[in-house]
Design an enzyme around this catalytic site. Structure first.
Site, short mmCIF file in Angstrom:
data_model
loop_
_atom_site.label_atom_id
_atom_site.label_comp_id
_atom_site.label_asym_id
_atom_site.label_seq_id
_atom_site.Cartn_x
_atom_site.Cartn_y
_atom_site.Cartn_z
N GLN A 35 -46.26 27.99 18.95
CA GLN A 35 -46.36 26.95 20.04
C GLN A 35 -47.11 27.57 21.30
O GLN A 35 -46.73 27.36 22.43
CB GLN A 35 -44.93 26.69 20.44
CG GLN A 35 -44.09 26.07 19.36
CD GLN A 35 -42.67 25.93 19.67
OE1 GLN A 35 -42.33 25.47 20.91
NE2 GLN A 35 -41.81 25.28 18.76
N CYS A 36 -48.25 28.37 21.11
CA CYS A 36 -49.02 28.95 22.00
C CYS A 36 -50.44 28.34 22.00
O CYS A 36 -50.79 27.65 20.95
CB CYS A 36 -48.98 30.36 21.58
SG CYS A 36 -50.11 31.16 22.52
N GLY A 37 -50.97 28.32 22.97
CA GLY A 37 -52.21 27.82 23.55
C GLY A 37 -53.45 28.44 22.26
O GLY A 37 -54.38 27.85 21.91
#
Length: 163
Positions: A35-37
């Site tokens: 759930q990271c850029g």
């Protein structure tokens, strides 16, 4: 030969995997999060893996929830997400910590051998990458913003034996 590296073991589910299993291979070790850029880098990691896997290259992914709690899932959920979303086929190991008193011994070793900017050892964010040569030596550390595709020239050189 960096025997220290090959003496380490990592977990993949209930199984303990000796890094010795990857002896004589070029490795890209990366701490990951779903759930990271930077999560779309899984695509580049898979493409890089596909390009070089038959030449003696492996990607070793280590999910970590230490940065903005961007990897909250279980090991099984993480693996399913990666396989469904990015069609990953490289090994994704059990979730670990990369900083602090509970940092996995692998990451303690990597940070000692390849400190970051200004000699700082801590991992700054998800998708920090370490390139390991066929002898278990840490060759280079890459920032999270460095895309896997940008590392392919360095991987190619190591596979050809041109450090």
């Amino acid at each position: 030969m960096s025997d220290e590296f090959y003496q380490l073991k990592v977990k993949r589910g209930p199984e303990e995997v000796p890094l010795e299993k990857f002896k004589d291979k070029v490795l890209l070790v990366v701490n990951t999060a779903s759930q990271c850029g930077f999560t779309p880098q899984y695509k580049g990691l898979q493409e890089t893996y596909d390009k070089f896997k038959d030449k003696g290259f492996e990607v070793l992914a280590f999910p970590c929830n230490q940065f903005g709690e961007q990897e909250p899932g279980s090991d099984a959920e993480i693996k399913t997400f990666c396989e469904r979303t990015f069609l990953t086929t490289f090994p994704i190991f059990s979730k670990i910590e990369v900083n602090g008193p509970n940092a996995d011994p692998l990451y303690q070793h990597l940070k000692k051998k390849a400190p970051g900017l200004l000699g700082l050892k801590d991992i700054k964010w998800n998708f920090t990458k370490f390139l390991i040569d066929t002898n278990g030596n840490v060759v280079k550390r890459y920032a999270p913003v460095t895309k896997p595709e940008a590392i392919q020239k360095d991987i190619q050189k190591l596979l050809e034996g041109k450090n």
